[in-house]
Motif scaffolding. Structure first.
Motif, PDB file in Angstrom:
ATOM      1  N   VAL A   1       0.856  -1.193   0.000  1.00  0.00           N
ATOM      2  CA  VAL A   1       0.000   0.000   0.000  1.00  0.00           C
ATOM      3  C   VAL A   1       0.885   1.234   0.000  1.00  0.00           C
ATOM      4  CG1 VAL A   1      -1.769   1.312   1.245  1.00  0.00           C
ATOM      5  CG2 VAL A   1      -1.868  -1.186   1.210  1.00  0.00           C
ATOM      6  N   ASP A   2       0.800   2.013  -1.077  1.00  0.00           N
ATOM      7  CA  ASP A   2       1.647   3.201  -1.186  1.00  0.00           C
ATOM      8  C   ASP A   2       0.822   4.477  -0.967  1.00  0.00           C
ATOM      9  OD1 ASP A   2       0.335   3.736  -3.633  1.00  0.00           O
ATOM     10  OD2 ASP A   2       1.843   2.611  -4.756  1.00  0.00           O
ATOM     11  N   LEU A   3       1.503   5.616  -1.095  1.00  0.00           N
ATOM     12  CA  LEU A   3       0.864   6.905  -0.805  1.00  0.00           C
ATOM     13  C   LEU A   3      -0.257   7.250  -1.775  1.00  0.00           C
ATOM     14  CD1 LEU A   3       3.794   9.262   0.233  1.00  0.00           C
ATOM     15  CD2 LEU A   3       1.698   8.853   1.522  1.00  0.00           C
ATOM     16  N   SER A   4      -0.240   6.643  -2.953  1.00  0.00           N
ATOM     17  CA  SER A   4      -1.308   6.936  -3.908  1.00  0.00           C
ATOM     18  C   SER A   4      -2.675   6.487  -3.380  1.00  0.00           C
ATOM     19  CB  SER A   4      -1.020   6.249  -5.248  1.00  0.00           C
ATOM     20  OG  SER A   4      -1.130   4.841  -5.125  1.00  0.00           O
ATOM     21  N   LYS A   5      -2.666   5.642  -2.358  1.00  0.00           N
ATOM     22  CA  LYS A   5      -3.911   5.131  -1.780  1.00  0.00           C
ATOM     23  C   LYS A   5      -4.120   5.632  -0.349  1.00  0.00           C
ATOM     24  CE  LYS A   5      -3.371   1.113  -4.746  1.00  0.00           C
ATOM     25  NZ  LYS A   5      -3.105  -0.335  -4.848  1.00  0.00           N
ATOM     26  N   ALA A   6      -3.494   6.763  -0.036  1.00  0.00           N
ATOM     27  CA  ALA A   6      -3.542   7.289   1.332  1.00  0.00           C
ATOM     28  C   ALA A   6      -4.954   7.684   1.746  1.00  0.00           C
ATOM     29  CB  ALA A   6      -2.601   8.484   1.466  1.00  0.00           C
ATOM     30  N   VAL A   7      -5.677   8.384   0.870  1.00  0.00           N
ATOM     31  CA  VAL A   7      -7.037   8.815   1.226  1.00  0.00           C
ATOM     32  C   VAL A   7      -7.939   7.604   1.425  1.00  0.00           C
ATOM     33  CG1 VAL A   7      -9.099  10.021   0.383  1.00  0.00           C
ATOM     34  CG2 VAL A   7      -6.847  11.064   0.091  1.00  0.00           C
ATOM     35  N   ALA A   8      -7.862   6.632   0.524  1.00  0.00           N
ATOM     36  CA  ALA A   8      -8.688   5.430   0.647  1.00  0.00           C
ATOM     37  C   ALA A   8      -8.335   4.650   1.911  1.00  0.00           C
ATOM     38  CB  ALA A   8      -8.497   4.538  -0.590  1.00  0.00           C
ATOM     39  N   THR A   9      -7.059   4.629   2.276  1.00  0.00           N
ATOM     40  CA  THR A   9      -6.637   3.943   3.503  1.00  0.00           C
ATOM     41  C   THR A   9      -7.221   4.628   4.728  1.00  0.00           C
ATOM     42  OG1 THR A   9      -4.577   3.206   2.470  1.00  0.00           O
ATOM     43  CG2 THR A   9      -4.643   3.251   4.875  1.00  0.00           C
ATOM     44  N   TRP A  10      -7.178   5.949   4.758  1.00  0.00           N
ATOM     45  CA  TRP A  10      -7.740   6.693   5.891  1.00  0.00           C
ATOM     46  C   TRP A  10      -9.249   6.450   5.996  1.00  0.00           C
ATOM     47  CZ3 TRP A  10     -11.382  10.528   6.703  1.00  0.00           C
ATOM     48  CH2 TRP A  10     -11.354  11.136   7.970  1.00  0.00           C
TER      49      TRP A  10
END
Length: 403
Positions: free
Chosen positions: A379-388
């Protein structure tokens, strides 16, 4: 979105309203005359779409509010052009009259007296008319003769001499709340007032007492204002926040009693941690209301998670302090990924785990041990919003099961 007309209707007394109406009418007239010119001229570049049509009283109020982005560029570009135009006049007068260098003022200090201004009907026509003569030529034809030298002298003396240069640097612009540079604010705060984390008991109490979105917003507004003042002036770390709000900022009567009650356990040394808590809670409520919690965060950080990644994250959330993870990732998104210059942006291909660890280390905050041990590497930063958002949904479902 409020219109210019709606804003003017809110003004009182009538004298203030009349002044604003007159100034707004002048702005609209000048903008509509120059809008196509400003697309290719002037120091501030504005999108062609902003200049495609005339603006009027039914246009959005944003065009009147000088900013460095969005529709606020309209007024900023117009002000910049008019300042440059005044300076050209002043330099020309200096050149041809051999006068000494004029004084200058900052754009934020300009008053009516400093500005080159006139009205054609009231000022120019009488001046020109008083300097013309009618002569009768043979054949009975009347010829007008203008004393151009005298007209030039009177125009210079009356409207141009004594006017200052206006400093183009520092044209006052508005900064919306979501555009504030909190990183710089926190640095200034740290230099003036040492900060501490909020005890878990206080976090739980505040979360329990501020139950509605309006309560969270009211508390957050009070904390934001306090944060700005403390970053500039500092204060005693152990002073209670509610005392500072009442005695220094005089906000006691403007903040709901139950909101003040919820903030009673906090001192000024907790203001940054309180900002972190309330800003995250505000975004959680926005997500619940199906509204955008991360306006200004680019699409590079908004890619979707695969089903396998969601399962891996669920396992991580079950073993870690999901609330701390929500707070820290939210703050990183706000400070590092929103409205940032390309040179300062976090690379979306970087590991989210490593980026969050580095962010927490820079803050001198204890890292989550589970982050290194259990967080999925892919999981990289490109998926940060979805992770949050996934973490917030996990927390909400766990709270519902616990009831």
């Amino acid at each position: 979105m409020s219109t210019i007309s709606a804003f003017l209707q809110t003004l009182s007394p009538e004298s203030v309203k009349h002044t604003f109406e007159s100034r707004v009418a002048s702005f609209l007239y000048v903008w509509n005359q120059l809008r196509t010119f400003l697309v290719t001229n002037g120091e501030i570049k504005i999108p062609e779409s902003y200049c495609a049509e005339d603006i009027n009283a039914n246009s959005t109020l944003d065009v009147l509010l000088p900013r460095r982005q969005g529709l606020g560029l309209c007024s900023t570009a117009l002000i910049s052009y008019l300042v440059a135009l005044q300076n050209d006049f002043v330099y020309t007068v200096e050149k041809y009259t051999n006068k000494t260098t004029p004084y200058s003022v900052n754009a934020s200090d300009v008053v009516d007296l400093h500005v080159i201004k006139y009205e054609v009907e009231r000022d120019l026509i009488p001046l020109i008319s008083s300097n013309c003569q009618y002569t009768m030529e043979k054949g009975g034809e009347t010829v007008l003769e203008y004393d151009l030298r005298r007209i030039e002298q009177q125009l210079t003396n009356r409207f141009l001499k004594g006017k200052p240069l206006v400093n183009l640097m520092g044209i006052p612009t508005l900064i919306c709340r979501q555009d504030r540079n909190y990183e710089n604010i926190f640095k200034d705060l740290k230099n003036k007032l040492p900060q501490e984390l909020l005890p878990n008991s206080v976090i739980n109490t505040i979360s329990a007492e501020l139950q509605s979105y309006s309560d969270i917003c009211e508390a957050f507004t009070a904390v934001e204002l306090t944060l700005g003042f403390l970053a500039m002036s500092g204060e005693k770390p152990d002073l209670l926040l509610v005392d500072y709000l009442r005695k220094v900022l005089h906000m006691g009567d403007h903040t709901a009693p139950h909101v003040m009650e919820a903030l009673m356990r906090c001192s000024l040394k907790h203001i940054q941690a309180l900002w972190q808590l309330l800003s995250a809670r505000k975004s959680e409520y926005l997500l619940r209301l199906k509204r955008e919690p991360f306006s200004g965060v680019g699409d590079d950080y908004r890619k979707s998670l695969s089903e396998e990644e969601k399962k891996s994250l669920q396992a991580f959330f079950g073993q870690s302090s999901v609330d701390v993870f929500i707070l820290e990732l939210h703050e990183m998104l706000i400070l590092k990924c929103r409205n940032v210059q390309a040179s300062d942006a976090l690379n979306p291909t970087w590991s989210l785990k490593d980026s969050l660890n580095s962010f927490m280390e820079q803050k001198d905050v204890e890292n989550l041990p589970e982050l290194d041990e259990c967080f999925p590497d892919r999981v990289d930063l490109s998926k940060a919003v979805a992770t949050w958002e996934t973490a917030v949904l996990f927390k909400r479902e766990r709270l519902q099961l616990a009831r």
